[in-house]
Design a protein around this motif. Sequence first.
Motif, PDB file in Angstrom:
ATOM      1  N   ARG A   1       0.828  -1.208   0.000  1.00 23.23           N
ATOM      2  CA  ARG A   1       0.000   0.000   0.000  1.00 23.23           C
ATOM      3  C   ARG A   1       0.864   1.261   0.000  1.00 23.23           C
ATOM      4  O   ARG A   1       0.620   2.214   0.726  1.00 23.23           O
ATOM      5  CB  ARG A   1      -0.981  -0.008   1.172  1.00 23.23           C
ATOM      6  CG  ARG A   1      -1.955  -1.191   1.089  1.00 23.23           C
ATOM      7  CD  ARG A   1      -2.796  -1.319   2.324  1.00 23.23           C
ATOM      8  NE  ARG A   1      -3.823  -0.288   2.410  1.00 23.23           N
ATOM      9  CZ  ARG A   1      -4.989  -0.322   1.777  1.00 23.23           C
ATOM     10  NH1 ARG A   1      -5.285  -1.326   0.974  1.00 23.23           N
ATOM     11  NH2 ARG A   1      -5.873   0.633   1.928  1.00 23.23           N
ATOM     12  N   LYS A   2       1.893   1.217  -0.827  1.00 20.66           N
ATOM     13  CA  LYS A   2       2.784   2.356  -0.991  1.00 20.66           C
ATOM     14  C   LYS A   2       3.118   2.514  -2.466  1.00 20.66           C
ATOM     15  O   LYS A   2       3.257   1.527  -3.180  1.00 20.66           O
ATOM     16  CB  LYS A   2       4.082   2.154  -0.204  1.00 20.66           C
ATOM     17  CG  LYS A   2       5.024   3.348  -0.307  1.00 20.66           C
ATOM     18  CD  LYS A   2       6.390   3.053   0.260  1.00 20.66           C
ATOM     19  CE  LYS A   2       7.287   4.282   0.138  1.00 20.66           C
ATOM     20  NZ  LYS A   2       7.464   4.701  -1.272  1.00 20.66           N
TER      21      LYS A   2
ATOM     22  N   TRP B   1      -3.775   4.328   1.631  1.00 22.09           N
ATOM     23  CA  TRP B   1      -2.379   3.977   1.346  1.00 22.09           C
ATOM     24  C   TRP B   1      -1.448   4.863   2.164  1.00 22.09           C
ATOM     25  O   TRP B   1      -1.828   5.910   2.697  1.00 22.09           O
ATOM     26  CB  TRP B   1      -2.089   4.113  -0.149  1.00 22.09           C
ATOM     27  CG  TRP B   1      -2.626   2.951  -0.936  1.00 22.09           C
ATOM     28  CD1 TRP B   1      -3.879   2.392  -0.822  1.00 22.09           C
ATOM     29  CD2 TRP B   1      -1.944   2.196  -1.939  1.00 22.09           C
ATOM     30  NE1 TRP B   1      -4.007   1.349  -1.698  1.00 22.09           N
ATOM     31  CE2 TRP B   1      -2.846   1.191  -2.392  1.00 22.09           C
ATOM     32  CE3 TRP B   1      -0.684   2.263  -2.501  1.00 22.09           C
ATOM     33  CZ2 TRP B   1      -2.505   0.270  -3.383  1.00 22.09           C
ATOM     34  CZ3 TRP B   1      -0.337   1.352  -3.491  1.00 22.09           C
ATOM     35  CH2 TRP B   1      -1.240   0.366  -3.915  1.00 22.09           C
TER      36      TRP B   1
END
Length: 429
Positions: free
Chosen positions: A349-350, A357
């Motif tokens: 989530r980056k 995120w």
Amino acid sequence: MATLFKDVLILDGSRVEAERGHVLVSKGRIDKILDAKETPPSADKIVSGHGKLAILPGFVNAHTHAAMILLRGLGEESPLMEWLQKKIFPIEDKLTPEYIYWGSLSAILEMLASGTTCFADMYFSMDRVADAVLQSGIRAALCRGITSGEPGKVEKSIQENLELAEKYHGREGLITVQLGPHAPYTVPLADMRKISAAAREKGLGIHTHYLETEGELKFIHDKLKLTPGKYLEEAGLLSVSQLTLAHSVYLNPDTIFAKPENVTLVHCPCSNLKLGSGVMPLETWLDRDVPVALGTDGASSNNRLDVWEEMRTAALLHKGVTRDPVCVSALEVLRMATYEGARAFGFSRKGMIREGWVADLVVVDLDKAHYIGANEENLATYIVYAGSSADIRGTMVNGKWLYRNGDFPTLDKEEIIQNAREAREAITR
């Protein structure tokens, strides 16, 4: 504490075009993304863009040797093996853990100022690199470089790498750890198998140099009697949880894996050009949906730690080599410079600007002459072809400013530069 980016252009590698809107960051995450016509939410801090700031995901330098900033400028304009054996290896023998600490912090200053929020580092005294990472607040994927030598050296280095993982893997959500065999020509095949086995046992990935030069390809063919694909199988590298192959200039897409889910290639265009190593067939890998990230390599071979420059170089270089102006797009290299590197090293989530995120972000000043004409539809091409890291106003990791308008809130710039300068003088006497 919540920060609102109000009326900004939002761009990442998954968007066909930028979006004008508001981004609310809270508790280290992207909390809300709203259209510019919607009423922005309240926040403790407000950064007003007036349509003249862009928000990008933070860049990920997917292959470097941070402390080698202390070796910048040594052995210039030499072939890779001559450069390594005559200039770099002898100087590296003089490095101490303290020198590596200050060199790494100096590199972090450079990277933060050029928009890097995460870097993948292979070197030694990696506990001191980890200390520098935690002090600064940047994100990093760390591995201890493993090479052969006197009896027991490989086993000792593997143990050091495993101890690094035990102490730092997952630490504060900022660090992941991989095993770091240097390359096939510095790690015998039997030892590479040991490293792969250790990685499988501990659930760790592997980050290694692979086929950076034509000489390495010849070594695998002539000395080991293997093809590049067969070498990866024989060494057990394809069976680890995540394999990152830096450079891969001479990795032929026609004779290698079709689409491995656990392999990422790292393109280092500027370093490969400067060392005369060659050019990765990037367009073919992208056509086959093989993940490719971007790296600078060390500052002693590049000589910059500027991922934005790698984006522009990658986008231009392959157009010229293939004589095809559409073979690599601006959005593709933006995705390579952000999401693909984060994913390769286990940071979930980056690398995209999406609700929920991680808020690892870069703020870009569009109020400059070279952005005249930039809008939502064409912003990606302006960023890659017209812009540069000099346009960066701020770099944020986990919703926290690590660089803003020339200042480094978590670091003492003057102290770091002074100590890095003294370290450089000590190793080059």
